[in-house]
Design an enzyme around this catalytic site. Structure first.
Site, PDB file in Angstrom:
ATOM      1  N   GLY A  10       0.832  -1.206   0.000  1.00  0.00           N
ATOM      2  CA  GLY A  10       0.000   0.000   0.000  1.00  0.00           C
ATOM      3  C   GLY A  10       0.867   1.257   0.000  1.00  0.00           C
ATOM      4  O   GLY A  10       2.096   1.173   0.017  1.00  0.00           O
ATOM      5  N   GLN A  11       0.224   2.408  -0.023  1.00  0.00           N
ATOM      6  CA  GLN A  11       0.967   3.683  -0.069  1.00  0.00           C
ATOM      7  C   GLN A  11       1.932   3.824   1.116  1.00  0.00           C
ATOM      8  O   GLN A  11       3.120   4.074   0.960  1.00  0.00           O
ATOM      9  CB  GLN A  11       0.001   4.864   0.017  1.00  0.00           C
ATOM     10  CG  GLN A  11      -1.042   4.953  -1.056  1.00  0.00           C
ATOM     11  CD  GLN A  11      -1.746   6.294  -0.987  1.00  0.00           C
ATOM     12  OE1 GLN A  11      -1.235   7.286  -1.509  1.00  0.00           O
ATOM     13  NE2 GLN A  11      -2.899   6.358  -0.349  1.00  0.00           N
ATOM     14  N   ALA A  59      -5.202  -2.407   5.436  1.00  0.00           N
ATOM     15  CA  ALA A  59      -6.560  -1.906   5.684  1.00  0.00           C
ATOM     16  C   ALA A  59      -7.420  -2.052   4.439  1.00  0.00           C
ATOM     17  O   ALA A  59      -6.911  -2.190   3.325  1.00  0.00           O
ATOM     18  CB  ALA A  59      -6.507  -0.432   6.090  1.00  0.00           C
ATOM     19  N   TYR A  60      -8.709  -2.013   4.670  1.00  0.00           N
ATOM     20  CA  TYR A  60      -9.692  -1.877   3.595  1.00  0.00           C
ATOM     21  C   TYR A  60      -9.928  -0.378   3.499  1.00  0.00           C
ATOM     22  O   TYR A  60     -10.518   0.211   4.397  1.00  0.00           O
ATOM     23  CB  TYR A  60     -10.967  -2.622   3.983  1.00  0.00           C
ATOM     24  CG  TYR A  60     -12.035  -2.638   2.916  1.00  0.00           C
ATOM     25  CD1 TYR A  60     -12.302  -3.800   2.198  1.00  0.00           C
ATOM     26  CD2 TYR A  60     -12.797  -1.505   2.635  1.00  0.00           C
ATOM     27  CE1 TYR A  60     -13.301  -3.831   1.218  1.00  0.00           C
ATOM     28  CE2 TYR A  60     -13.781  -1.522   1.655  1.00  0.00           C
ATOM     29  CZ  TYR A  60     -14.026  -2.687   0.952  1.00  0.00           C
ATOM     30  OH  TYR A  60     -15.001  -2.709  -0.005  1.00  0.00           O
ATOM     31  N   ASP A 101      -8.772   9.884  10.404  1.00  0.00           N
ATOM     32  CA  ASP A 101      -9.605  11.020  10.811  1.00  0.00           C
ATOM     33  C   ASP A 101     -11.100  10.702  10.659  1.00  0.00           C
ATOM     34  O   ASP A 101     -11.944  11.388  11.232  1.00  0.00           O
ATOM     35  CB  ASP A 101      -9.242  12.278   9.994  1.00  0.00           C
ATOM     36  CG  ASP A 101      -9.254  12.040   8.484  1.00  0.00           C
ATOM     37  OD1 ASP A 101      -9.344  10.874   8.047  1.00  0.00           O
ATOM     38  OD2 ASP A 101      -9.165  13.030   7.731  1.00  0.00           O
ATOM     39  N   TYR A 124     -16.585   2.626   6.681  1.00  0.00           N
ATOM     40  CA  TYR A 124     -15.122   2.627   6.798  1.00  0.00           C
ATOM     41  C   TYR A 124     -14.695   3.210   8.148  1.00  0.00           C
ATOM     42  O   TYR A 124     -13.906   2.605   8.879  1.00  0.00           O
ATOM     43  CB  TYR A 124     -14.519   3.436   5.639  1.00  0.00           C
ATOM     44  CG  TYR A 124     -13.042   3.750   5.808  1.00  0.00           C
ATOM     45  CD1 TYR A 124     -12.078   2.756   5.649  1.00  0.00           C
ATOM     46  CD2 TYR A 124     -12.619   5.043   6.126  1.00  0.00           C
ATOM     47  CE1 TYR A 124     -10.731   3.045   5.810  1.00  0.00           C
ATOM     48  CE2 TYR A 124     -11.274   5.335   6.282  1.00  0.00           C
ATOM     49  CZ  TYR A 124     -10.328   4.334   6.123  1.00  0.00           C
ATOM     50  OH  TYR A 124      -9.002   4.626   6.293  1.00  0.00           O
TER      51      TYR A 124
END
Ligand SMILES: NC(=O)c1ccc[n+]([C@@H]2O[C@H](COP(=O)([O-])OP(=O)(O)OC[C@H]3O[C@@H](n4cnc5c(N)ncnc54)[C@H](OP(=O)(O)O)[C@@H]3O)[C@@H](O)[C@H]2O)c1
Length: 293
Positions: A10-11, A59-60, A101, A124
């Protein structure tokens, strides 16, 4: 220090691998090596590696898709996080868990502090909040939870790369101007995570985001200006501000999701860069990567 990173493709997982400081040995795993929803696999793999620290970035993250894929979002963001926390406890590894957040409802008009009341307004957000609670329960409050928002990187899919693509294809763009947050470069976040890792026994909830605030519209305008200056875009197109109601999405998003980072600045001894400076650095990097292709 032996560090096991989940969600390594992922990022943030990718930036964490690039930002590895001296003295850190990295075990980078994504779903192929360890599916975090597979409790026995998580226990076995973590037991095998015996890491000193686990950084859970897996994560999703498809916020709109999560509205109709609730079970999967909770399986990954809540249950998966709990399995990792349990396995971390089992081998006495420290745990840094990444959250969002979106655990807040966005009704405040001042930056959200780590102890502020949570009240997610999307699946989410709710699944990530459950993940936080499970991680704290399974680790007897010894985990460190870092909340962030509006992440982007040269690697992976994100708002910056979507805007660049649309700005090269379309004659005009309409972008939401009544949601406020802070665009945050995953590169600097990764470096901050290692600074947290260097602090023994740190636990609880902290916030990380770049400095300053912006709407998605402000962010889009800045992306176009900076990308045009760097030659990543050949022409500029009109970017128009719109209201949230004009761009309906399956998931509700907080109107205001600025995080209060004061406890983080104090703990780390430095402040994050302003989001616009970080954006410029990311775009410079993107230009380099694209010229190498
Ligand atoms: N992106 C944002 O704007 C943002 C904002 C606030 C907080 N965060 C949080 O920051 C963290 C990192 O986000 P990111 O942007 O780096 O996310 P990302 O790019 O979507 O990366 C998440 C990684 O986790 C992997 N993954 C998904 N399901 C998995 C499973 N069952 N087992 C193991 N790995 C799995 C994903 O694989 P696939 O790609 O194959 O699914 C992906 O490689 C997350 O905790 C996220 O909730 C992100």
């Amino acid at each position: 220090m032996k560090v096991l990173i989940t969600g390594a493709n992922g990022q943030l997982g990718w930036e964490l691998q690039r930002a590895r400081p001296n003295g850190f040995e990295i075990i980078a795993l994504d779903i192929q090596e360890m599916d975090i929803t597979d409790s026995p696999a998580v226990a076995t793999v973590i037991q095998e590696y015996q890491p000193d620290l686990i950084i859970n970035t897996a994560a999703y993250t498809a916020v709109d898709k999560a509205e109709e894929d609730k079970d999967k979002a909770f399986a990954i963001n809540a249950n998966g996080a709990a399995y990792i926390a349990k396995a971390a406890q089992g081998c006495r590894a420290r745990l840094i868990h990444i959250s969002t957040d979106f655990v807040f409802d966005g009704t405040k008009s001042q930056p959200y502090r780590p102890g502020d009341r949570t009240n997610p307004i999307s699946v989410y957000g709710a699944s990530k909040l459950q993940g936080e609670l499970d991680v704290l329960a399974k680790t007897m409050n010894s985990a460190l939870i870092l909340r962030t928002g509006w992440l982007y990187s040269v690697h992976g899919s994100n708002f910056v790369k979507t805007m660049l693509k649309l700005m090269a294809e379309k004659e005009e763009l309409r972008v939401i101007a009544d949601q406020t947050g802070t665009p945050t470069w995953a590169g600097d976040f990764a470096r901050a995570i290692y600074r947290f890792a260097d602090i023994p026994d740190i636990k609880g909830i902290y916030h990380w985001a770049d400095a300053g605030t912006a709407s998605w519209f402000d962010f889009a305008v800045a992306i176009q200006e900076e990308a045009f200056k760097l030659g990543l875009l050949k022409i500029r197109i009109p970017v128009k501000p719109i209201r949230t109601e004009e761009y309906p999405t399956p998931a509700k998003r907080p109107a205001y999701s600025v995080l209060d980072k004061s406890s983080t600045w104090k703990t780390l001894g430095y402040k994050a860069s302003h989001w616009r400076d970080s954006l410029r650095r990311m775009l410079e990097e993107l230009k380099e990567v694209r010229s190498e292709v």
